[in-house]
Design an enzyme around this catalytic site. Structure first.
Site, short mmCIF file in Angstrom:
data_model
loop_
_atom_site.label_atom_id
_atom_site.label_comp_id
_atom_site.label_asym_id
_atom_site.label_seq_id
_atom_site.Cartn_x
_atom_site.Cartn_y
_atom_site.Cartn_z
N LYS A 84 17.05 25.46 -2.17
CA LYS A 84 18.05 25.49 -3.24
C LYS A 84 19.43 25.71 -2.62
CE LYS A 84 18.92 27.83 -7.69
NZ LYS A 84 18.41 28.87 -8.63
N SER A 159 17.56 27.29 -13.28
CA SER A 159 18.58 26.59 -12.53
C SER A 159 18.05 25.93 -11.24
CB SER A 159 19.71 27.56 -12.15
OG SER A 159 19.24 28.58 -11.29
N SER A 183 14.81 31.23 -13.29
CA SER A 183 15.22 29.98 -12.63
C SER A 183 14.23 29.40 -11.63
CB SER A 183 16.56 30.16 -11.94
OG SER A 183 17.57 30.09 -12.91
N1 GLN Z 1 19.14 31.03 -17.62
C1 GLN Z 1 19.56 32.13 -16.83
C2 GLN Z 1 21.06 32.15 -16.72
O1 GLN Z 1 21.66 31.17 -17.01
C3 GLN Z 1 18.82 32.07 -15.57
C4 GLN Z 1 19.55 31.95 -14.35
C5 GLN Z 1 18.72 32.18 -13.14
O2 GLN Z 1 17.58 32.63 -13.19
N2 GLN Z 1 19.35 31.91 -12.00
O3 GLN Z 1 21.62 33.14 -16.37
#
Ligand code: GLN
Length: 480
Positions: A84, A159, A183
């Protein structure tokens, strides 16, 4: 030749065997992945960058594979992985899919990168993600829209959408993601692969571009549970560069085996959940019952507040973490009229709409006079959720929920409504609040528009009990 490699069937475990037995070389394995990337990624767009030194890395791996020196034949020698874009790899751009860091070249390796390099892994490239890891669809990336390999009109989740899509589309044997509220797990569920969020502190965050420092975890996205376990065992461990890390071995296992699984039924009746998800979830529970697990009803009285509390204190943490991007030391620099003008112009240009929203929210909830009303209250809820889980784990060994509210949604469907996207974290964020390990495992498909869309089941375990997640996962998927 790469034609003799069926990368669809390959896992880290089987690739290891083939490489060791000389059925194919590391170069051939890398070439097979490169050709899958060439064939599919113009459509899927999982990678932000495919590295140009892959074959060089593979050649070096092959040299070591040919030696008799067992010390050089390390456990991940020649295994191609995707990373990532918020995990530093020295000498490569690491942008966190943010305009602010678009041209930032990592000056050092993240601890997880170093550990994987030490065991010989090959890095294929960096994968697309939501802007600064904020999102659940990978649509907030300013660079490209990643598609779900099961239906390219749909999102891969987020994400870590690029990492999950790359693994699902055979463009990497496994990938690293990061998980602050889901994410790793939600995109894994929507792409039909396995995603592990380790215990907070089990894996070093050194070299991870921070979103919420009290929540962030790095973890693997893989095709089998055995592979998730292999990657986890390489990347875990205490790290002097991250004082929140612990060594699993320093703590006794309180539970050696999981026999009972708690399901918070009252919470699962949330109005936003697609009822078909519950049907598939119930089928998964029946299967677990036939495997010998006892399924019990549990209560998590404060779980309904998990998403609102997260979207109060996460922006607070995020706004503090993003304060370092001032256009002076590294990252984007835009000239203004004076120093303050430079700051304003840089931050105006460098942050996309979602980071901007979080900075505004986060600085507000931390401001004098509001700190108690918002930030401190949210932290209070976090403690109550932790207590709910401690009570649950006194009665059961694991907790299970669906991973997501529904299957992959259409590209563009939710992007105009942040609250809809925030609700996607409903089941996953629980484990981030408490710091507990959780895994998403494929648990059936839903058919939509003649496409089979995967869904996941999530298991949550007590702190540092990743083993319980691996064992239930292996039994559920018949890996044993
Ligand atoms: N949906 C969450 C956010 O937007 C998750 C983000 C994540 O786990 N990096 O903060």
């Amino acid at each position: 030749m790469s034609e003799k490699i069926n990368i669809k069937e390959l896992t880290i475990t089987t690739a290891r065997k083939h490489l060791d037995e000389g059925d194919f070389s590391a170069v051939e394995l890398a070439e097979a992945h490169l050709s899958a990337i060439r064939e599919k990624d113009s459509d899927i767009q999982a990678y932000l960058e495919v590295f140009d030194d892959i074959l060089n890395q593979a050649r070096k791996a092959d040299e070591k594979l040919r030696t008799k020196d067992s010390k050089q034949r390390t456990s991940f020698l020649g295994i191609p992985l995707a990373v990532k874009d918020n995990i530093l790899i020295e000498g490569h751009i690491t942008s966190a899919a943010s305009t602010m860091l678009k041209n930032y070249t990592a000056a050092y390796d993240a601890t997880v990168t170093k550990k994987l390099k030490d065991v010989g892994a090959i890095f294929l490239g960096r994968t697309n993600m939501d802007d600064a890891a904020m999102g659940t669809s990978t649509e907030s990336s300013p660079f490209q829209v990643t598609k779900n390999p099961h239906d390219t009109t749909r999102v891969p989740g987020g994400s870590s959408g690029g990492s999950a899509a790359a693994v699902a589309a055979d463009m990497a044997l496994a990938a690293l993601g990061s998980d602050t509220a889901g994410s790793i797990r939600q995109p894994s569920a929507l792409c039909g692969v396995i995603g592990l969020k380790p215990t907070y502190g089990a894996v070093s965050r050194y070299g991870l571009i921070a979103l919420g420092s009290s929540l962030d975890c790095i973890g693997p996205i893989t095709r089998t549970i055995a592979d998730a376990e292999l990657v986890f065992n390489v990347i875990k461990g205490k790290d002097p560069m991250d004082s929140t890390t612990v060594d699993r071995d320093d703590y006794p296992l309180i539970k050696k085996q999981a026999r009972s699984i708690g399901v918070p039924w009252k919470f699962l009746e949330h109005e936003t959940i697609d009822k078909r998800v519950l049907t598939i979830f119930k089928e998964a529970l029946s299967k677990l019952k036939t495997l010998g697990y006892e399924i019990r009803d549990i209560n998590l009285p404060h779980a309904d507040y998990a998403v609102p509390a997260y979207y109060v204190y996460l922006p607070a943490e995020a706004s503090t973490n993003l304060a370092r991007y001032d256009g002076v030391k590294y990252g984007l620099h835009v000239d203004g009229e004076d120093l303050l003008g430079d700051y304003l112009a840089t931050r105006q240009k460098g942050f996309g709409p979602e980071p901007r929203r979080r900075i505004i929210l986060g600085t507000y909830v931390l401001s004098a006079g509001y700190h108690d009303a918002y930030y401190n209250r949210a932290m209070g809820i976090r403690r109550l959720i932790k207590k709910d889980f401690d009570a649950a784990f006194a009665a059961v060994d694991l907790v299970a929920t669906p991973t997501s509210l529904g299957p992959a949604f259409k590209i563009g469907q939710k992007i105009g409504d942040p609250v809809q996207l925030y609700l996607e974290d409903l089941f996953t964020v629980l484990a981030n609040h408490t710091g507990m390990p959780a895994i998403s495992i494929p648990a059936g498909n839903l058919e939509e528009e003649e496409k089979q869309l995967p869904l996941g089941i999530q298991f949550i375990a007590p702190h540092l009990h990743e083993e319980l997640l691996f064992s239930v996962g292996k039994r559920f998927l018949g890996e044993e």
